[in-house]
Design a protein around this motif. Structure first.
Motif, PDB file in Angstrom:
ATOM      1  N   PRO A   1       0.840  -1.210   0.000  1.00  0.00           N
ATOM      2  CA  PRO A   1       0.000   0.000   0.000  1.00  0.00           C
ATOM      3  C   PRO A   1       0.878   1.265   0.000  1.00  0.00           C
ATOM      4  O   PRO A   1       1.901   1.305   0.688  1.00  0.00           O
ATOM      5  CB  PRO A   1      -0.784  -0.113   1.316  1.00  0.00           C
ATOM      6  CG  PRO A   1      -0.770  -1.559   1.649  1.00  0.00           C
ATOM      7  CD  PRO A   1       0.539  -2.087   1.148  1.00  0.00           C
TER       8      PRO A   1
ATOM      9  N   ASP B   1     -10.367   0.630  -6.342  1.00  0.00           N
ATOM     10  CA  ASP B   1      -9.665   1.091  -7.541  1.00  0.00           C
ATOM     11  C   ASP B   1     -10.692   1.331  -8.648  1.00  0.00           C
ATOM     12  O   ASP B   1     -11.490   0.441  -8.959  1.00  0.00           O
ATOM     13  CB  ASP B   1      -8.652   0.030  -7.981  1.00  0.00           C
ATOM     14  CG  ASP B   1      -7.734   0.541  -9.081  1.00  0.00           C
ATOM     15  OD1 ASP B   1      -8.247   1.130 -10.050  1.00  0.00           O
ATOM     16  OD2 ASP B   1      -6.515   0.352  -8.961  1.00  0.00           O
TER      17      ASP B   1
ATOM     18  N   ARG C   1      -8.303  -1.420  -2.241  1.00  0.00           N
ATOM     19  CA  ARG C   1      -6.869  -1.210  -2.022  1.00  0.00           C
ATOM     20  C   ARG C   1      -6.638  -0.372  -0.761  1.00  0.00           C
ATOM     21  O   ARG C   1      -7.339   0.615  -0.528  1.00  0.00           O
ATOM     22  CB  ARG C   1      -6.236  -0.504  -3.236  1.00  0.00           C
ATOM     23  CG  ARG C   1      -6.183  -1.400  -4.452  1.00  0.00           C
ATOM     24  CD  ARG C   1      -5.738  -0.651  -5.700  1.00  0.00           C
ATOM     25  NE  ARG C   1      -4.403  -0.095  -5.575  1.00  0.00           N
ATOM     26  CZ  ARG C   1      -3.783   0.573  -6.556  1.00  0.00           C
ATOM     27  NH1 ARG C   1      -4.406   0.757  -7.713  1.00  0.00           N
ATOM     28  NH2 ARG C   1      -2.586   1.057  -6.371  1.00  0.00           N
TER      29      ARG C   1
END
Length: 573
Positions: free
Chosen positions: A66, A112, A119
Motif C-alpha cells: 500500500p 480502484d 486497495r
C-alpha cells in the motif's frame, strides 16, 4: 553537583553537553561547544537516513505494498478534516484549534476505479504549524506520495512554501488538494496561479501536478481525490514495493510514555513483517520486545505487514521520533542500559540555553525568560524546543532550565525555584503535591494544548522584557537674551526663537559653549503679556523653565519632545 541535580553518575560516565554547561557555570567556568558537536545533529539525521537505506537494501523479493501518503499544508487549511473525510469517520479528534498535537498514521481502503479492487492506503498526518518543520520533513522521507492541502480562500502561505521545499527535496510525487471551495471568497484559479509562480504547474495548465478541487467539510470530490491518488501510486508502482518475508524495518513516527502502558511508540513498518515477541532493535540497541501491537483503531494485531502503522507496547525506554527499527540486527545488538538511557531522556535535570549565541558571556545575555517545559510526547517537546531556538534577539532570550516528558513533579518545582523560572506544561498537568508546592512558592504554571498559543505567549513575555524605546523629536532652538526672575528650581528668561518653534510642556536642554549643562521643562510661553500656545521662529518671547540648571545670558535652549514606545519583538533569522 551531579547528585544535587538528581544525576547519579560516577567519574567514568559521560555527561551530555547541556548538563556539562550547567555544572561548569555553577563552578565558575564557561563551556563552549566544539564545532563537531554543532554538526552532531545533522550527522544523526544522516546516520538515520543511512541506517534506513541500508536496512531496506536487504530487500530481495519485492511485491507491491500500500502507498504511504503524507498530508501536508498550512495550519487551518483543512488537513485533518480531509483525513476525517477520507476515513468517513471522525477517528482522530486530536486537533485543537486547528493544529494536530500528535503525529500519527492511519489506514483506509478505497476501490480502484479501474479494477474495482479494494486497495489499502496509509496516511501520515503531519502538523501544519511552522514549529513542526522537523516532523514534516521526517514525514516526507518515509512517504511515497504527498497531498499538499491549500485553502481556496487563503491560497499559498509561508508554511505552504515550506511544504513545497520539503516535497521537492524529498523528490516526492504529489497531488494538490485545493480545499474549501465551498467557502465565500474561494478562488481556485488564484491558487493555481500562485502555485505556478512557485514552479508548481497544474496538469490542466500543461504541467505535471494533478490538482483536485475539494471541500473536506462538505465531502465534495473526496472520491475524485482518492482516484487520482491511486493513479499516481500506479504511475510509481516500481518504487512502492517491499519484501514482506524479511525481518521488519520501520521508522518511529510517534513516541511517548503512557501512564498505564509505559513507553509506547508508533512505528510505520516499511519492509518485512513485525510479529509478537520480535526484538525491538533501535540504533543497534535492543529496546525491549513486542509485547503487544495495536492498529490506529486500537485493535490488537498479531503481525504488521509493510506500510502498516502500528502502536507497539514493549519498549523499556521511549525511542526518539525518526529512529529506525531494524529487527534483523538483533544478533549483533547490545541490550540497552535502561537506567543510563532514562537519565539521558528525562530531561528535568537538564538545562538548555536556547538563545545564547556561541561565545556570548553572561553579561552579554541580557534579560531572559526562564522556562521549565514538560510535554506529553517527544514529538511535541521537540517541536516546542525547535521553536524556542528560533527566538533569537540581541536584548532578550529564552533560557530552558528543564525539559522532559510527563506531568510536573515535586522535583521539577524545586528546580524551577532555584532557577526562578516559569513552569510550562504542554498537554500535561501537575501532580497534587507539585501543584500545592507551586502555590506555596508563588511559582507561575502555564498549561497549553495549542503550540502556537504557547509560542505567542513566550513572544509577548519577551516583548515585556525589552527596554522601552524613547523617541526624541527636536522642535526648536532659543537663544537666551535676558534673565527676568530666578526661583527655587525654576527661572523665567527672555529669548529669541532662532530655529523651529517652542510651546509649553516640552523638554529643554541647556547648552553653554556647545556643551549640555542641564535639562528641564518649558511650562509657559509669553509674548508681551499674552500667554502663547506656540511661538514661531524669529519671535522674541518669555519662557518659564523648570529645572536645576543655572541659565545665563547667551545660553542656548534646545527644545524637544520625548515619547516612550513599547517595542515589538523582531527576531533574527
Amino acid at each position: 553537583e551531579l547528585m544535587k541535580n538528581g544525576i547519579l553518575a560516577n567519574q567514568n560516565q559521560n555527561i551530555d553537553y547541556d548538563t556539562a554547561t550547567i555544572l561548569a557555570g555553577e563552578l565558575g567556568f564557561t563551556v563552549q561547544r566544539e564545532e563537531k558537536e554543532v554538526l552532531r545533529q545533522a550527522q544523526d539525521e544522516e546516520e538515520k537516513d543511512k541506517a534506513l537505506t541500508e536496512a531496506l537494501s536487504k530487500i530481495k523479493n519485492s511485491t507491491p505494498r500500500p502507498p504511504v501518503v503524507v498530508v501536508m499544508g498550512h495550519v487551518d487549511h483543512g488537513k485533518t478534516k480531509l483525513l476525517d473525510a477520507i476515513r468517513s469517520a471522525n477517528v482522530i479528534d486530536t486537533e485543537a484549534g486547528g493544529i494536530t498535537q500528535h503525529i500519527g498514521a492511519y489506514q483506509t481502503v478505497w476501490n480502484d476505479p479501474k479494477t474495482k479492487e479494494a486497495r489499502a492506503l496509509t496516511f501520515i498526518d503531519t502538523p501544519g504549524h511552522e514549529a513542526f518543520t522537523v516532523m514534516r520533513s521526517r514525514g516526507a522521507k518515509i512517504a511515497d506520495i504527498a497531498i499538499m492541502v491549500v485553502a481556496a480562500d487563503d491560497s499559498v502561505k509561508p508554511q505552504t512554501e515550506e511544504v513545497i521545499k520539503i516535497i521537492q527535496a524529498a523528490k516526492l510525487p504529489f497531488i494538490v488538494a485545493i480545499n474549501k471551495i465551498d467557502k465565500e471568497g474561494a478562488d481556485p484559479t488564484r491558487v493555481r496561479a500562485d502555485l505556478a509562480q512557485r514552479g508548481i504547474q497544474s496538469d490542466e495548465w500543461g504541467g505535471t501536478v494533478p490538482m483536485v478541487e475539494i471541500s473536506a467539510k462538505q465531502n465534495l470530490n473526496i472520491d475524485k481525490l482518492l482516484d487520482v491518488l491511486l493513479l499516481v501510486a500506479d504511475m510509481n508502482v516500481e518504487k512502492i514495493q517491499a519484501d514482506a518475508n524479511m525481518p521488519a524495518v520501520g521508522t518511529i513516527i510517534e513516541s511517548h510514555v503512557d501512564k498505564g502502558m509505559g513507553p509506547v511508540a508508533t512505528v510505520l513498518v516499511q519492509a518485512g513483517t513485525l510479529k509478537q515477541n520480535d526484538p525491538l532493535v533501535v540504533n543497534n540497541e535492543i529496546y525491549g520486545k513486542v509485547r503487544a501491537m495495536k492498529d490506529y483503531l486500537g485493535r490488537s494485531l498479531e503481525k504488521a505487514l509493510p506500510s502498516t502503522p502500528v502502536q507497539i507496547i514493549g519498549f523499556k525506554v521511549a525511542p526518539e521520533v525518526g529512529d529506525i527499527l531494524d529487527v534483523s540486527r538483533a544478533g549483533g545488538a547490545e541490550k540497552i542500559d535502561v537506567r543510563q538511557k532514562k537519565g539521558l531522556q528525562t530531561g528535568a535535570e537538564k538545562q538548555t540555553i536556547v538563545v545564547r549565541e556561541e561565545g556570548a558571556t553572561d553579561a552579554e545575555t541580557k534579560h531572559t525568560l526562564n522556562l521549565l517545559i514538560k510535554a506529553d510526547v517527544l514529538g511535541s517537546l521537540e517541536a516546542i524546543i525547535g521553536s524556542m531556538e528560533k527566538l533569537k534577539h540581541e536584548e532578550v532570550g529564552v533560557k530552558i532550565v528543564g525539559k522532559g516528558l510527563g506531568n510536573i513533579t515535586e522535583d521539577d518545582v524545586n528546580k524551577v525555584e532555584a532557577g526562578q523560572a516559569i513552569v510550562v506544561g504542554f498537554n500535561v498537568s501537575a501532580t497534587p503535591i507539585a501543584e500545592q508546592l507551586m502555590q506555596e512558592k508563588n511559582i507561575v504554571f502555564k498549561r497549553y494544548d495549542i503550540i502556537y498559543d504557547l509560542i505567542n505567549w513566550v513572544k509577548e513575555d519577551l516583548e515585556k522584557l525589552l527596554a522601552v524605546e524613547k523617541i526624541t523629536t527636536e522642535i526648536g532652538r532659543i537663544k537666551v537674551l535676558a534673565i527676568f526672575r530666578t526661583d527655587k528650581n525654576a527661572i523665567t528668561v527672555g529669548g529669541r526663537v532662532e530655529e523651529g518653534k517652542v510651546f509649553p510642556n516640552t523638554l529643554a536642554r541647556v547648552k553653554r559653549g556647545g556643551l549640555i549643562i542641564g535639562t528641564g521643562k518649558i511650562t509657559q510661553c509669553q509674548v508681551g503679556q499674552a500667554v502663547m500656545k506656540e511661538v514661531v521662529q524669529g519671535t522674541e518671547c518669555g519662557l518659564r523653565f523648570e529645572g536645576k540648571a543655572k541659565i545665563e545670558v547667551d545660553d542656548v535652549l534646545e527644545i524637544y519632545k520625548e515619547e516612550s514606545k513599547s517595542r515589538k519583538l523582531i527576531l533574527n533569522n
